[in-house]
Design a protein around this motif. Structure first.
Motif: not given
Length: 172
Positions: A63-89
């Motif tokens: 998971t990762a937190k963004y905009n006051g919420a917890t987002f879940a991911f299928a892989t750590t690679a996807n979580r890492d991509r999200f953390l690079e630019d959460p507003a994009y995803y």
């Protein structure tokens, strides 16, 4: 001196992006009902007028937190991509139904009723609504953008997603 200090604080505050409104979170406790928002980018979209492929559920322990919420991911690679630019995803309109926003309200977005348009993820609430949304996607986005500026500060929807069944527990 005091006026200069206050002006500097105000000017620097304007340089930071404003956070969006409150993210829609359903009974799963996750944004987008626990589906992996990065995975949408790797799914081939169906043509307008046909059902999209199913979204990919995330895992409760990735998971990762963004905009006051917890987002879940299928892989750590996807979580890492999200953390690079959460507003994009993150989905537009804080995960609320794009067509609902175009009509001036905040209603839940169903993670399996999605479409990426111009690099942005949009969700809708029901299959019927998808038909209205797809009848004029550019026009509905224009209406939604105008409406969003007025309703964004409103509280997130607390309604359940009609007919939506969450995937198996995210930890399984």
């Amino acid at each position: 001196m005091k006026a200069f200090f206050l002006a500097t604080i105000l000017a620097s505050g304007l340089a930071f992006p404003a956070l969006a409104g409150e993210q829609f979170v359903d009974q799963t406790g996750f944004a987008v009902s626990g589906y992996d928002v990065v995975a949408y980018r790797d799914i081939e979209q169906a043509p307008v007028g046909t059902a999209q492929p199913a979204a990919i559920p995330g895992k409760a322990d990735i998971t990762a937190k963004y905009n006051g919420a917890t987002f879940a991911f299928a892989t750590t690679a996807n979580r890492d991509r999200f953390l690079e630019d959460p507003a994009y995803y993150a989905p537009q309109y804080d995960g609320h139904c794009a067509y609902g926003v175009s009509k001036g309200g905040k209603v839940p977005g169903n993670p399996n009723l999605w479409r990426i348009v111009d690099g942005k993820l949009y969700l809708n609430i029901t299959r019927n609504v998808v038909g209205f949304w797809e009848a004029d996607i550019p026009g509905n986005i224009e209406l939604a953008e105008d409406s969003w500026s007025r309703i964004e500060p409103d509280a997130a929807s607390t309604r359940p997603i009609p007919g939506f069944k969450s995937p198996a527990p995210l930890g399984e």
